[in-house]
Design a protein around this motif. Structure first.
Motif, PDB file in Angstrom:
ATOM      1  N   SER A  22       0.823  -1.201   0.000  1.00 55.85           N
ATOM      2  CA  SER A  22       0.000   0.000   0.000  1.00 55.85           C
ATOM      3  C   SER A  22       0.862   1.257   0.000  1.00 55.85           C
ATOM      4  N   MET A  23       0.225   2.396  -0.290  1.00 56.54           N
ATOM      5  CA  MET A  23       0.923   3.680  -0.250  1.00 56.54           C
ATOM      6  C   MET A  23       1.350   4.020   1.176  1.00 56.54           C
ATOM      7  N   LYS A  24       0.570   3.592   2.167  1.00 53.81           N
ATOM      8  CA  LYS A  24       0.937   3.836   3.565  1.00 53.81           C
ATOM      9  C   LYS A  24       2.226   3.108   3.912  1.00 53.81           C
ATOM     10  N   GLN A  25       2.359   1.857   3.478  1.00 52.92           N
ATOM     11  CA  GLN A  25       3.588   1.111   3.729  1.00 52.92           C
ATOM     12  C   GLN A  25       4.772   1.738   3.008  1.00 52.92           C
ATOM     13  N   GLY A  54      -6.355  -0.507  -7.232  1.00 54.09           N
ATOM     14  CA  GLY A  54      -6.905  -0.407  -5.888  1.00 54.09           C
ATOM     15  C   GLY A  54      -5.924   0.151  -4.876  1.00 54.09           C
ATOM     16  N   ASP A  55      -6.164  -0.172  -3.576  1.00 49.54           N
ATOM     17  CA  ASP A  55      -5.392   0.461  -2.511  1.00 49.54           C
ATOM     18  C   ASP A  55      -4.048  -0.220  -2.241  1.00 49.54           C
ATOM     19  N   ARG A  56      -3.741  -1.346  -2.858  1.00 53.37           N
ATOM     20  CA  ARG A  56      -2.440  -2.002  -2.708  1.00 53.37           C
ATOM     21  C   ARG A  56      -1.846  -2.284  -4.095  1.00 53.37           C
ATOM     22  N   PRO A  57      -1.494  -1.251  -4.815  1.00 56.91           N
ATOM     23  CA  PRO A  57      -1.077  -1.467  -6.213  1.00 56.91           C
ATOM     24  C   PRO A  57       0.404  -1.806  -6.388  1.00 56.91           C
ATOM     25  N   GLU A  64      -0.456   7.483  -9.144  1.00 57.22           N
ATOM     26  CA  GLU A  64      -1.842   7.944  -9.068  1.00 57.22           C
ATOM     27  C   GLU A  64      -2.729   7.097  -9.983  1.00 57.22           C
ATOM     28  N   PRO A  94     -11.421  -2.117 -10.200  1.00 53.41           N
ATOM     29  CA  PRO A  94     -11.737  -1.917  -8.782  1.00 53.41           C
ATOM     30  C   PRO A  94     -12.925  -0.982  -8.563  1.00 53.41           C
ATOM     31  N   ASN A  95     -13.265  -0.176  -9.589  1.00 48.20           N
ATOM     32  CA  ASN A  95     -14.417   0.711  -9.465  1.00 48.20           C
ATOM     33  C   ASN A  95     -15.732  -0.025  -9.708  1.00 48.20           C
ATOM     34  N   ALA A 136      -3.272   3.486  -8.529  1.00 56.00           N
ATOM     35  CA  ALA A 136      -4.308   3.354  -7.505  1.00 56.00           C
ATOM     36  C   ALA A 136      -5.694   3.252  -8.131  1.00 56.00           C
TER      37      ALA A 136
END
Length: 870
Positions: free
Chosen positions: A88-91, A456-459, A449, A366-367, A452
């Motif tokens: 993820s982007m957070k990681q 999705g949230d873990r690209p 960008e 993912p949408n 994602a």
């Protein structure tokens, strides 16, 4: 004491000349080889950092993923291309926050899209009607031509239709997302953008978003608009064969058009023309060369400025699956695997691919979480083109580090399916097949960008981490391990340290798959984690080993020199003891003489070192400069240890005897003829002559190995170091070291033969008195040197064969003639070392020898220095 030493040197001028020559060779040779060794160590480090260094230090991947054979520490080339997200982007932000991390460049492998380029040809349907078009793509992977099954479409050419059908390639192309800022810092992607038209690097205006259209396109109303950089990397040549058939279906009037379209609509997209008969057929073949493909890319870049391109992202390929295999040649390729092939029943739609060695899955939007995995529509804005050749990644084809995303993995066909060697080995190349054996590098790059919105949230598939600092060392490895452990603890991800890794050849067995027949065994460079540090240490040891060999031969020479000098003056020391000298004073005299010689050797070594530094324009390293001179001084001083120890065994009665430790030397062999007499003389003094044999045998054995490598392996030898496959090149420096060793061996032989001659002066005088001529005496001494050299040749030949057999588990029968010729070299060395002693022996007066003149002169010299000690 100094006057005694100086007068002795003046009296023995020929021996002094040999001593000075030895000092120059030993001191100068050690200085040169030490500098060469340090230079080569630096060259090795530079080579490792230039050729075997990936652009990042740590690879971070999602938990549960594998990079190849983890148990063996072997990493598959470009393994990251088969990971479709999981970070993820957070990681990613947590990784950037780890102390010491300077760059954290994410990589998101998004999948394959049908990338179409104009082939520059068209089919002109001159008659109204329905046409069935079948397209087949043929590409050569370096081993064979791979042809896909025909892909079928229909062309409707009626009164309201267009009679011209333009031909497009529509090949799969890999789409990968990067962080523009981090990628620029890691590999210089921003500097690789080509300056053409409106081509530019990613900037803040290049945004991504989801767009919804009012009218469906290919059944979709939701699309992702994104910026893309295109690679201009040369693509494989492909041949497109279009076979078009006119069907026996009425389609000449507007009424025919309306009727058939109504039937097609009612069928709901099903093929209503599959069973239609064919009236006639024709074919068009187009070859898409790499040059044409690049030109079409530039044209696509221009056209996208007015209207975005449209494509479908519809396939994600998984990594190759391997299973362990038995290597046909485990000594050369210790690691071997068999790649798994997937049959056509594992997935639909595989008919368009000529081979399928990878599992794949469709891309899901993912949408639209409830929709099928039928791909994602993309509106593409081509912002520019980049050249991978301008990136800061390894480009040396011969030693490519197979871990850079922008570099295609390579392989060579080594054995055919029957196990026969491929002659010559064929290079296997990737083709435009996402499910193939080797896949091409990414054709298109976009931003995180866009990743994602697509994945999705873990690209993110992998994060390439660069840590502050550089170099290849154990300390650097420890620092990277600390950073990797911090990443694991903060993120829960897997982190692999790439520094200290090196390419390792691996054999891979390739079975049949689709149109690809069984290839056989291919060699591929994998990555052996941690092996380069081992290799650095082993190569350092190899270069240092050359220096140690010279040091060993030099030690033998110094020991021989001191022993010969001691034995030559043993009677003198006995006389000194008889007139009142103490043993301690004799020992101080020996140490003083050794110190004088050592000091001169140090000055010679420093002078040589200064000349080398001046010639190379190198800076002075005080520790190295001091070490070379002090090393030479210590070498000659320590060489006096044996005579100092033997001084306590001298008895005054020795003044009345000759020989090594007694009045005569034992003859271990019967003396018959000149050769027999020479062999008996060598065997009678076997302890001292063993020094000459070893000094000649050791460098000759190594020279045999070098010759074997030069002729059999073209100058490069390979072996396994602690399980790692390593290679080193035999060059000028190795032969130079052997030359220095052999020169020292000549001096060692000369010293020992001179002493043998000196101790046998009465014997030689007697031989001349009974009729031996000078040339016969000369031949006897030369033969003694040749006999010692012959023994050294036998020892060297045995050691050389043992070394080759240990490293390669074979005997060099084909090179046996060359190796035997090398084994004769010590005979010449021994004869050359005996030349001066033979000349001296031939010039002795028989009357002086029989009258004891030499002994009397020695006694007079011994009592000359001064008063005896009380």
């Amino acid at each position: 004491m100094l006057s005694f030493v100086w007068s002795d040197w003046r009296r023995r001028r020929e021996r002094l000349a040999i001593l000075l020559l030895g000092i120059f060779i030993v001191g100068g040779g050690l200085s040169f080889l030490y500098g060469l060794t340090e230079s080569n160590k630096g060259t090795v480090m530079e080579t490792l950092q230039r050729k075997w260094q990936v652009s990042y230090d740590i690879a971070v991947r999602p938990p549960g993923t594998s990079f190849g054979d983890e148990a063996a520490g072997l990493m598959e080339p470009n393994f990251q291309d088969g990971i479709d997200g999981g970070i993820s982007m957070k990681q990613l932000e947590q990784i950037k926050g780890v102390p010491g991390v300077s760059i954290a460049a994410p990589l998101a492998v998004l999948g394959y899209a049908n990338f179409g380029t104009d082939l520059g040809r068209a089919i002109d349907f001159k008659e109204y009607g329905i046409y069935r078009l079948k397209k087949q793509v043929t590409a050569n992977n370096g081993v064979q031509n791979l042809a896909s099954t025909y892909e079928t479409t229909y062309a409707w050419n009626g009164p309201s239709g267009n009679s011209v059908w333009e031909l497009w390639s529509n090949d799969p192309a890999l789409l990968v997302a990067v962080d523009p800022a981090e990628e620029a810092k890691l590999v210089g992607l921003d500097r690789a953008v080509l300056p053409m038209l409106t081509s530019h690097y990613f900037n803040e205006t290049d945004t991504s978003q989801v767009q919804v259209t009012g009218q469906p396109m290919a059944g979709k109303t939701s699309f992702v608009k994104l910026p893309i950089l295109i690679s201009n990397q040369e693509r494989a040549s492909q041949t497109y064969t279009y076979r078009y058939e006119k069907l026996d279906v009425p389609y000449a009037t507007a009424e025919d058009e309306a009727k058939l379209r109504a039937i097609s609509k009612a069928a709901g997209g099903k093929d209503i023309l599959g069973d239609a008969k064919t009236l006639w057929s024709k074919s068009v073949t187009v070859e898409n060369t790499p040059e044409r493909a690049t030109a079409e890319l530039e044209a696509k870049l221009v056209s996208s400025q007015s209207a975005p391109d449209f494509m479908f992202l519809n396939v994600r390929a998984k990594p190759l699956a391997y299973e362990p295999a038995v290597s046909p040649y485990p000594g050369h390729w210790p690691a071997a695997y068999r790649v798994k092939a997937f049959d056509a029943q594992d997935a639909a739609e595989r008919g368009e691919f000529p081979e399928y060695y990878r599992p794949f899955e469709g891309v899901k939007d993912p949408n639209r979480p409830d929709a099928a995995a039928d791909g994602i529509g993309l509106f593409v804005d081509y912002i520019g083109m980049y050249d991978p050749a301008k990136l800061r990644v390894s480009k040396d084809v011969d030693s490519l580090f197979p871990m850079d995303t922008y570099v295609a993995p390579s392989a060579k066909l080594i054995f055919d399916p029957a196990g026969r060697p491929a002659n010559p080995p064929a290079t296997i190349k990737p083709v435009s097949n996402p499910l193939g054996l080797l896949t091409s590098p990414p054709t298109m790059l976009t931003t995180m960008e866009a990743a994602a919105l697509i994945a999705g949230d873990r690209p993110i598939s992998v994060v390439r981490v660069k840590v502050n600092g550089g170099g290849v060392s154990d300390l650097r490895q420890a620092e990277l391990e600390r950073v990797a452990q911090a990443i694991r603890e903060r993120t829960g991800l897997e982190a692999d340290v790439m520094l200290g890794s090196s390419p390792q050849p691996v054999l891979v067995q390739v079975p049949k798959s689709g149109a690809q027949t069984e290839i056989g065994w291919m060699e591929q460079l994998w990555i052996k984690l941690g092996a380069a540090l081992t290799l650095v240490n082993e190569v350092k040891l190899g270069f240092s080993g050359m220096l140690l060999l010279v040091l060993l031969i030099a030690v033998l020479y110094v020991v021989a020199t001191n022993m010969v000098s001691f034995l030559a003056r043993k009677r003198e020391y006995a006389v000194l003891l008889a007139i009142g000298w103490r043993t301690s004073r004799i020992r101080r005299l020996l140490l003083l003489e050794a110190a004088c010689v050592g000091l001169f050797a140090a000055l010679v070594t420093w002078g040589m070192e200064a000349c080398l530094l001046w010639a190379d324009g190198s800076s002075l390293s005080a520790p190295r400069f001091a070490a070379t001179g002090l090393g030479a001084f210590g070498l000659f001083v320590l060489g006096a240890a044996v005579p100092v120890a033997q001084a306590g065994r001298i008895e005054p009665l020795a003044a009345l005897r000759t020989g090594e430790y007694g009045s005569t030397a034992r003859r271990l062999l019967p003396a018959s003829g000149l050769l027999g007499l020479a062999a008996a003389n060598v065997a009678g003094k076997w302890r001292r002559n063993l020094l000459a044999v070893l000094s000649m045998a050791l460098p000759t054995a190594l020279l045999m190995f070098f010759v074997f490598v030069t002729f059999r392996l073209k100058g490069v030898f390979y072996t396994s170091w602690l399980g790692q496959y390593a290679a080193a090149e035999i060059g000028f420096r190795h032969y130079l070291a052997i030359g220095v060793c052999l020169l020292i061996a000549v001096l060692t032989t000369a010293e020992l033969m001179w002493q043998n001659v000196s101790e046998r002066k009465p014997e030689i005088a007697l031989l001349k008195a009974i009729g031996w001529r000078n040339r016969t005496v000369r031949r006897l001494i030369l033969t003694e040197g040749a006999v010692a050299g012959g023994l050294a040749g036998v020892v060297a030949f045995a050691l050389g064969l043992l070394l080759i057999a240990m490293l390669y588990r074979q005997l060099p029968f084909r090179e046996m003639g060359c190796l035997l010729a090398v084994a004769v070299l010590p005979v010449l060395t021994g004869a050359l070392g005996s030349a001066l002693p033979a000349r001296s022996a031939a010039g002795r007066s028989p009357a002086r020898g029989l009258a004891g003149g030499d002994v009397q002169a020695a006694r007079e010299q011994a009592v000359k220095p001064g008063k005896p000690e009380a």
